[in-house]
Design a protein around this motif. Sequence first.
Motif, PDB file in Angstrom:
ATOM      1  N   ILE A 185       1.457   6.639  11.474  1.00  0.00           N
ATOM      2  CA  ILE A 185       0.022   6.572  11.195  1.00  0.00           C
ATOM      3  C   ILE A 185      -0.449   5.129  11.308  1.00  0.00           C
ATOM      4  O   ILE A 185       0.030   4.250  10.588  1.00  0.00           O
ATOM      5  CB  ILE A 185      -0.302   7.140   9.800  1.00  0.00           C
ATOM      6  CG1 ILE A 185       0.190   8.596   9.708  1.00  0.00           C
ATOM      7  CG2 ILE A 185      -1.803   7.068   9.528  1.00  0.00           C
ATOM      8  CD1 ILE A 185       0.014   9.225   8.340  1.00  0.00           C
TER       9      ILE A 185
ATOM     10  N   PRO B  82      -3.183   2.266  10.830  1.00  0.00           N
ATOM     11  CA  PRO B  82      -4.252   2.094   9.838  1.00  0.00           C
ATOM     12  C   PRO B  82      -5.602   1.717  10.441  1.00  0.00           C
ATOM     13  O   PRO B  82      -5.689   1.056  11.474  1.00  0.00           O
ATOM     14  CB  PRO B  82      -3.735   0.940   8.960  1.00  0.00           C
ATOM     15  CG  PRO B  82      -2.284   0.805   9.274  1.00  0.00           C
ATOM     16  CD  PRO B  82      -2.127   1.256  10.694  1.00  0.00           C
TER      17      PRO B  82
ATOM     18  N   SER C 156      -8.398  -0.731   6.039  1.00  0.00           N
ATOM     19  CA  SER C 156      -7.199  -0.638   5.209  1.00  0.00           C
ATOM     20  C   SER C 156      -6.428  -1.952   5.187  1.00  0.00           C
ATOM     21  O   SER C 156      -5.656  -2.212   4.262  1.00  0.00           O
ATOM     22  CB  SER C 156      -6.277   0.482   5.720  1.00  0.00           C
ATOM     23  OG  SER C 156      -6.872   1.741   5.531  1.00  0.00           O
TER      24      SER C 156
ATOM     25  N   PHE D  90      -5.064   8.546   3.371  1.00  0.00           N
ATOM     26  CA  PHE D  90      -3.749   8.005   3.723  1.00  0.00           C
ATOM     27  C   PHE D  90      -2.932   7.780   2.444  1.00  0.00           C
ATOM     28  O   PHE D  90      -1.751   8.148   2.369  1.00  0.00           O
ATOM     29  CB  PHE D  90      -3.951   6.693   4.473  1.00  0.00           C
ATOM     30  CG  PHE D  90      -2.763   6.222   5.286  1.00  0.00           C
ATOM     31  CD1 PHE D  90      -1.535   6.843   5.207  1.00  0.00           C
ATOM     32  CD2 PHE D  90      -2.890   5.131   6.143  1.00  0.00           C
ATOM     33  CE1 PHE D  90      -0.447   6.402   5.950  1.00  0.00           C
ATOM     34  CE2 PHE D  90      -1.816   4.679   6.889  1.00  0.00           C
ATOM     35  CZ  PHE D  90      -0.593   5.314   6.788  1.00  0.00           C
TER      36      PHE D  90
ATOM     37  N   ASP E 142       4.413   4.045   7.666  1.00  0.00           N
ATOM     38  CA  ASP E 142       3.160   3.497   7.138  1.00  0.00           C
ATOM     39  C   ASP E 142       3.232   1.968   7.222  1.00  0.00           C
ATOM     40  O   ASP E 142       3.815   1.322   6.351  1.00  0.00           O
ATOM     41  CB  ASP E 142       2.984   3.954   5.684  1.00  0.00           C
ATOM     42  CG  ASP E 142       1.774   3.335   5.000  1.00  0.00           C
ATOM     43  OD1 ASP E 142       1.002   2.611   5.666  1.00  0.00           O
ATOM     44  OD2 ASP E 142       1.592   3.588   3.785  1.00  0.00           O
TER      45      ASP E 142
ATOM     46  N   ARG F  93       1.012  -0.339   6.767  1.00  0.00           N
ATOM     47  CA  ARG F  93      -0.067  -1.082   6.099  1.00  0.00           C
ATOM     48  C   ARG F  93       0.451  -2.306   5.349  1.00  0.00           C
ATOM     49  O   ARG F  93      -0.132  -3.397   5.459  1.00  0.00           O
ATOM     50  CB  ARG F  93      -0.834  -0.158   5.146  1.00  0.00           C
ATOM     51  CG  ARG F  93      -1.724   0.855   5.841  1.00  0.00           C
ATOM     52  CD  ARG F  93      -2.441   1.752   4.841  1.00  0.00           C
ATOM     53  NE  ARG F  93      -1.496   2.564   4.081  1.00  0.00           N
ATOM     54  CZ  ARG F  93      -1.852   3.405   3.099  1.00  0.00           C
ATOM     55  NH1 ARG F  93      -3.132   3.533   2.770  1.00  0.00           N
ATOM     56  NH2 ARG F  93      -0.948   4.123   2.466  1.00  0.00           N
TER      57      ARG F  93
ATOM     58  N   GLU G  68      -5.404   6.479  11.422  1.00  0.00           N
ATOM     59  CA  GLU G  68      -5.720   6.908  10.058  1.00  0.00           C
ATOM     60  C   GLU G  68      -7.009   7.726   9.988  1.00  0.00           C
ATOM     61  O   GLU G  68      -7.086   8.711   9.254  1.00  0.00           O
ATOM     62  CB  GLU G  68      -5.827   5.683   9.150  1.00  0.00           C
ATOM     63  CG  GLU G  68      -6.197   6.003   7.720  1.00  0.00           C
ATOM     64  CD  GLU G  68      -6.397   4.770   6.866  1.00  0.00           C
ATOM     65  OE1 GLU G  68      -6.877   4.920   5.725  1.00  0.00           O
ATOM     66  OE2 GLU G  68      -6.090   3.651   7.326  1.00  0.00           O
TER      67      GLU G  68
ATOM     68  N   ILE H 150      -6.558  11.434  10.440  1.00  0.00           N
ATOM     69  CA  ILE H 150      -5.413  11.971   9.715  1.00  0.00           C
ATOM     70  C   ILE H 150      -5.599  13.434   9.305  1.00  0.00           C
ATOM     71  O   ILE H 150      -4.634  14.177   9.154  1.00  0.00           O
ATOM     72  CB  ILE H 150      -5.123  11.080   8.481  1.00  0.00           C
ATOM     73  CG1 ILE H 150      -3.710  11.294   7.964  1.00  0.00           C
ATOM     74  CG2 ILE H 150      -6.141  11.326   7.371  1.00  0.00           C
ATOM     75  CD1 ILE H 150      -3.331  10.299   6.881  1.00  0.00           C
TER      76      ILE H 150
END
Length: 375
Positions: free
Chosen positions: A153, A155, A159, A176, A194, A196, A361, A364
Amino acid sequence: MMQNDPKQSQTQLSDILSIIVFLLILCLPFIVGRLAFVPRSEVQENRKLTERPVFNSKTIDTFPQKYQKYFDDTFPLRTHLVRLQNYINIALLKSSPRTDVLLGKHDWFFYNVEGPLQKEKLFNDQDLSIIKQRLETVQELLNRQGIQFYVFITPNTQSIYPEYLPDYFHGERSRFDQLTAYLNQTSSSVSVVDPRRALIAAKQQYQPYRRYDTHWNDYGAYIAYRDLLKTISAQYPLLQPAALDSFTITYKTTPNTDLLSMVGLNGYKKESAPDLEPKGGYTATQHIVSCRFKPNCEQIRTTNVDTSLPRLLMYRDSFSNHLIPFIAEHFSDALYLWKHTVAETDLRQQKPDIVVYQIVERDISELRNLEIKMD
């Protein structure tokens, strides 16, 4: 014999000139709009512009109204005037002309697809349960064929740079956040990458996202690629990401960006983004299989001279444009498909060892519909 009053003649001449000037002003857009030296300008709109209506006996009643709509959409210099209005709104009034483009702090632009009240769009328990079930079903079907499955995913900008959002955004919990927390709490076996945290940490060194665009740049893509390879290396230890110091980092100016294009102001702002090139050059070769709209090609294949490396099938969107050169170095054969429907046909043709399902994201919620399309 009466003589003409000079004052009256002057008044009449002034009136005639005023009429002529007025008529010229009315005709000016039509004249200037058709001059060859006037540059074309386009403004992206979330609708199809009205086409010229056909006049005949059947359309005589509706023709005037339809032609008015057509004229409103194709008025000469219309896009130039819209561009001027948008420039005034943004540069002088500090107000976005579109609700889906947010003007943030320190000259940052954000795509506002979620809206300021994101909490109204959060997943409910049923959504989360459905997504988990879908992901695990796809994973199980792939694992039966000896294929590893990873959900990657990418971002949204907000984010990674929430500090530059307008003050009325209060750091609401995102979908998310909900999904990753739910999968952890329910001990799901699905590997969700992820990046992020890595991207937020990395922005202390270079800027990973573009200021006037919804996407990351080369550096942001590299950081996310590094996170993806670290996850995959748990099953494939030889697939280790390249170190940052193995790349030469330069800066390239990117004048045209999607958010500026959405408000009709391409070229109004420019920024320099980090560009990464491996010091020894890339070893993988890229082949365009099918491409109607570059760089957003429907099918791209990369091949590597090292045939012992695993094979990859990657479902992707525009965020992978910067990712592909990094990822390609680690696979003997990789097929990147611009779609989000996993198909049995794709699996049979590519025979992958690994499937990566990359999705941004903001999309999603599409995971609620994930499945393998059988022949």
